[in-house]
Design a protein around this motif. Structure first.
Motif, PDB file in Angstrom:
ATOM      1  N   CYS A   1       0.804  -1.228   0.000  1.00  0.00           N
ATOM      2  CA  CYS A   1       0.000   0.000   0.000  1.00  0.00           C
ATOM      3  C   CYS A   1       0.832   1.270   0.000  1.00  0.00           C
ATOM      4  CB  CYS A   1      -0.946   0.011   1.192  1.00  0.00           C
ATOM      5  SG  CYS A   1      -0.097   0.075   2.798  1.00  0.00           S
ATOM      6  N   GLY A   2       2.142   1.170   0.295  1.00  0.00           N
ATOM      7  CA  GLY A   2       2.989   2.365   0.302  1.00  0.00           C
ATOM      8  C   GLY A   2       2.522   3.394   1.310  1.00  0.00           C
ATOM      9  N   THR A   3       2.386   4.630   0.874  1.00  0.00           N
ATOM     10  CA  THR A   3       1.979   5.710   1.774  1.00  0.00           C
ATOM     11  C   THR A   3       0.463   5.779   1.984  1.00  0.00           C
ATOM     12  OG1 THR A   3       1.834   7.350  -0.006  1.00  0.00           O
ATOM     13  CG2 THR A   3       3.976   7.083   1.069  1.00  0.00           C
ATOM     14  N   GLY A   4      -0.258   4.800   1.452  1.00  0.00           N
ATOM     15  CA  GLY A   4      -1.685   4.695   1.739  1.00  0.00           C
ATOM     16  C   GLY A   4      -2.586   5.631   0.957  1.00  0.00           C
ATOM     17  N   TYR A   5      -2.074   6.243  -0.104  1.00  0.00           N
ATOM     18  CA  TYR A   5      -2.859   7.224  -0.858  1.00  0.00           C
ATOM     19  C   TYR A   5      -4.081   6.569  -1.511  1.00  0.00           C
ATOM     20  CZ  TYR A   5      -2.846  12.033  -2.650  1.00  0.00           C
ATOM     21  OH  TYR A   5      -3.122  13.353  -2.890  1.00  0.00           O
ATOM     22  N   HIS A   6      -3.844   5.462  -2.250  1.00  0.00           N
ATOM     23  CA  HIS A   6      -4.975   4.745  -2.857  1.00  0.00           C
ATOM     24  C   HIS A   6      -5.956   4.277  -1.779  1.00  0.00           C
ATOM     25  CE1 HIS A   6      -2.089   3.849  -6.341  1.00  0.00           C
ATOM     26  NE2 HIS A   6      -3.096   4.470  -6.911  1.00  0.00           N
ATOM     27  N   ALA A   7      -5.413   3.692  -0.715  1.00  0.00           N
ATOM     28  CA  ALA A   7      -6.257   3.115   0.332  1.00  0.00           C
ATOM     29  C   ALA A   7      -7.180   4.159   0.952  1.00  0.00           C
ATOM     30  CB  ALA A   7      -5.382   2.473   1.407  1.00  0.00           C
ATOM     31  N   ALA A   8      -6.634   5.341   1.248  1.00  0.00           N
ATOM     32  CA  ALA A   8      -7.441   6.390   1.875  1.00  0.00           C
ATOM     33  C   ALA A   8      -8.553   6.873   0.946  1.00  0.00           C
ATOM     34  CB  ALA A   8      -6.550   7.555   2.291  1.00  0.00           C
ATOM     35  N   LEU A   9      -8.231   7.047  -0.332  1.00  0.00           N
ATOM     36  CA  LEU A   9      -9.257   7.494  -1.277  1.00  0.00           C
ATOM     37  C   LEU A   9     -10.344   6.440  -1.472  1.00  0.00           C
ATOM     38  CD1 LEU A   9      -6.990   9.212  -3.972  1.00  0.00           C
ATOM     39  CD2 LEU A   9      -8.536  10.350  -2.363  1.00  0.00           C
ATOM     40  N   LEU A  10      -9.954   5.175  -1.469  1.00  0.00           N
ATOM     41  CA  LEU A  10     -10.950   4.103  -1.586  1.00  0.00           C
ATOM     42  C   LEU A  10     -11.829   4.036  -0.338  1.00  0.00           C
ATOM     43  CD1 LEU A  10      -8.653   1.464  -3.269  1.00  0.00           C
ATOM     44  CD2 LEU A  10     -10.797   2.331  -4.243  1.00  0.00           C
ATOM     45  N   ALA A  11     -11.223   4.277   0.832  1.00  0.00           N
ATOM     46  CA  ALA A  11     -12.021   4.303   2.066  1.00  0.00           C
ATOM     47  C   ALA A  11     -13.049   5.430   2.017  1.00  0.00           C
ATOM     48  CB  ALA A  11     -11.105   4.462   3.278  1.00  0.00           C
ATOM     49  N   LYS A  12     -12.659   6.569   1.447  1.00  0.00           N
ATOM     50  CA  LYS A  12     -13.589   7.690   1.336  1.00  0.00           C
ATOM     51  C   LYS A  12     -14.723   7.395   0.347  1.00  0.00           C
ATOM     52  CE  LYS A  12     -10.340  11.300   2.750  1.00  0.00           C
ATOM     53  NZ  LYS A  12      -9.539  12.493   2.378  1.00  0.00           N
ATOM     54  N   LYS A  13     -14.516   6.405  -0.527  1.00  0.00           N
ATOM     55  CA  LYS A  13     -15.573   6.000  -1.451  1.00  0.00           C
ATOM     56  C   LYS A  13     -16.508   4.974  -0.826  1.00  0.00           C
ATOM     57  CE  LYS A  13     -15.101   5.885  -5.880  1.00  0.00           C
ATOM     58  NZ  LYS A  13     -15.606   7.219  -6.254  1.00  0.00           N
ATOM     59  N   GLY A  14     -16.237   4.599   0.430  1.00  0.00           N
ATOM     60  CA  GLY A  14     -17.148   3.711   1.137  1.00  0.00           C
ATOM     61  C   GLY A  14     -16.658   2.299   1.352  1.00  0.00           C
ATOM     62  N   TYR A  15     -15.461   1.972   0.852  1.00  0.00           N
ATOM     63  CA  TYR A  15     -14.906   0.637   1.071  1.00  0.00           C
ATOM     64  C   TYR A  15     -14.232   0.548   2.439  1.00  0.00           C
ATOM     65  CZ  TYR A  15     -15.360   0.025  -4.021  1.00  0.00           C
ATOM     66  OH  TYR A  15     -15.831  -0.058  -5.315  1.00  0.00           O
ATOM     67  N   SER A  16     -14.201  -0.655   2.995  1.00  0.00           N
ATOM     68  CA  SER A  16     -13.380  -0.939   4.166  1.00  0.00           C
ATOM     69  C   SER A  16     -12.048  -1.464   3.658  1.00  0.00           C
ATOM     70  CB  SER A  16     -14.058  -1.996   5.047  1.00  0.00           C
ATOM     71  OG  SER A  16     -13.209  -2.373   6.112  1.00  0.00           O
ATOM     72  N   VAL A  17     -10.954  -0.745   3.962  1.00  0.00           N
ATOM     73  CA  VAL A  17      -9.670  -1.025   3.337  1.00  0.00           C
ATOM     74  C   VAL A  17      -8.615  -1.335   4.396  1.00  0.00           C
ATOM     75  CG1 VAL A  17      -7.918  -0.196   1.720  1.00  0.00           C
ATOM     76  CG2 VAL A  17     -10.280   0.640   1.528  1.00  0.00           C
ATOM     77  N   HIS A  18      -7.860  -2.419   4.148  1.00  0.00           N
ATOM     78  CA  HIS A  18      -6.699  -2.715   4.982  1.00  0.00           C
ATOM     79  C   HIS A  18      -5.469  -2.733   4.086  1.00  0.00           C
ATOM     80  CE1 HIS A  18      -4.432  -4.160   8.415  1.00  0.00           C
ATOM     81  NE2 HIS A  18      -3.845  -5.034   7.606  1.00  0.00           N
ATOM     82  N   GLY A  19      -4.465  -1.919   4.432  1.00  0.00           N
ATOM     83  CA  GLY A  19      -3.240  -1.831   3.655  1.00  0.00           C
ATOM     84  C   GLY A  19      -2.092  -2.563   4.326  1.00  0.00           C
ATOM     85  N   VAL A  20      -1.277  -3.223   3.526  1.00  0.00           N
ATOM     86  CA  VAL A  20      -0.097  -3.949   4.014  1.00  0.00           C
ATOM     87  C   VAL A  20       1.122  -3.454   3.256  1.00  0.00           C
ATOM     88  CG1 VAL A  20       1.048  -6.198   4.096  1.00  0.00           C
ATOM     89  CG2 VAL A  20      -1.387  -6.017   4.659  1.00  0.00           C
ATOM     90  N   ASP A  21       2.221  -3.202   3.969  1.00  0.00           N
ATOM     91  CA  ASP A  21       3.462  -2.827   3.303  1.00  0.00           C
ATOM     92  C   ASP A  21       4.645  -3.349   4.095  1.00  0.00           C
ATOM     93  OD1 ASP A  21       4.014  -0.750   0.861  1.00  0.00           O
ATOM     94  OD2 ASP A  21       5.716  -0.803   2.245  1.00  0.00           O
ATOM     95  N   LEU A  22       5.730  -3.628   3.382  1.00  0.00           N
ATOM     96  CA  LEU A  22       6.939  -4.125   4.031  1.00  0.00           C
ATOM     97  C   LEU A  22       7.697  -3.008   4.742  1.00  0.00           C
ATOM     98  CD1 LEU A  22       8.865  -6.585   4.389  1.00  0.00           C
ATOM     99  CD2 LEU A  22       9.940  -5.928   2.234  1.00  0.00           C
TER     100      LEU A  22
END
Length: 245
Positions: A51-72
């Motif tokens: 997920c990196g810095t979580g940019y995609h994840a945060a925008l998807l969460a704002k669209k109504g999805y429940s998002v869990h991000g994983v990064d090394l």
């Protein structure tokens, strides 16, 4: 698998958001949402691998999805966690550290994502198979996996014809520091790998050097039959292949 260090992680969004990369996260999330909706209108949960810095994840969460991000990268996750802006976001956006080859969360998702060359960071056959096995392990029955990859014909054609080094000079608006970023490419053609070296210098307004770093990240470019073989090995079915955006 290589992960980003502290310096590059901190300036990552500044660099990839610049016109030299022209990365439009909002447009990409709309594209991802449209792809999801094309196959199911029931999707609610998303696992964002790498997920990196979580940019995609945060925008998807704002669209109504429940998002869990994983990064090394722990440094990347420090940036990602700042996107949990309030209690509402905290209820639908979370992050954890892990390797996409081995992580097991003991839960399944409607959608699994691996974006911005996460798959390409798996340079060995074993790691590629392990990554696809992770996807299979976390997908609900009927769920979909969306990934973008560095595509072999493009890399060997247009991409390889570009200069092997590029430079960006940017300003950190938060403090006025100048950020100089140089990307260097080295092609290992017989290995299907391109090594990307990230060089970063940060100077203040008095031209004093504050920090510098150098990281080399090997990435494996892929071809469509390889992706089909990986999917088949993990009992996944390729539904479509298309240009990114």
């Amino acid at each position: 698998m290589t992960s980003f260090g502290q310096s590059v992680s901190y300036y990552y969004d500044l660099v990839v958001g610049h016109q030299g990369y022209n990365k439009d996260y909002v447009k990409e999330v709309e594209f991802i949402h449209d792809v999801i909706q094309n196959y199911t209108t029931e999707a609610q949960s998303i696992l964002d691998l790498g997920c990196g810095t979580g940019y995609h994840a945060a925008l998807l969460a704002k669209k109504g999805y429940s998002v869990h991000g994983v990064d090394l990268s722990a440094e990347m996750l420090e940036q990602a966690k700042t996107r949990v802006e309030n209690q509402t976001m905290a209820s639908c956006l979370s992050f954890s550290q892990g390797n996409v080859c081995t992580i097991r969360l003991d839960r399944q998702f409607d959608v699994v994502l691996a974006l911005f060359h996460v798959v390409n960071y798996q340079v060995t056959n074993q790691d590629l198979l392990a990554t696809f096995a992770t996807v299979k392990n976390h997908l609900k029955a009927g769920g979909i996996f969306i990934c973008d990859v560095s595509y072999g014909p493009y890399v060997l054609g247009e991409f390889k014809s570009r200069p092997t080094a590029s430079i960006l000079r940017l300003e950190d608006n938060s403090n006025g520091n100048e950020v100089t970023y140089i990307s260097e490419l080295n092609f290992l053609t017989h290995e299907n790998i391109v090594e990307v070296t990230h060089n970063l210098w940060v100077t203040n307004q008095e031209n004093q050097l504050l920090e510098n770093s150098r990281e080399t990240h090997p990435q494996r470019y892929l071809f469509k039959p390889e992706v089909e073989l990986l999917a088949d090995a993990c009992e996944l079915t390729v539904l479509d292949a298309m240009p990114w955006l």
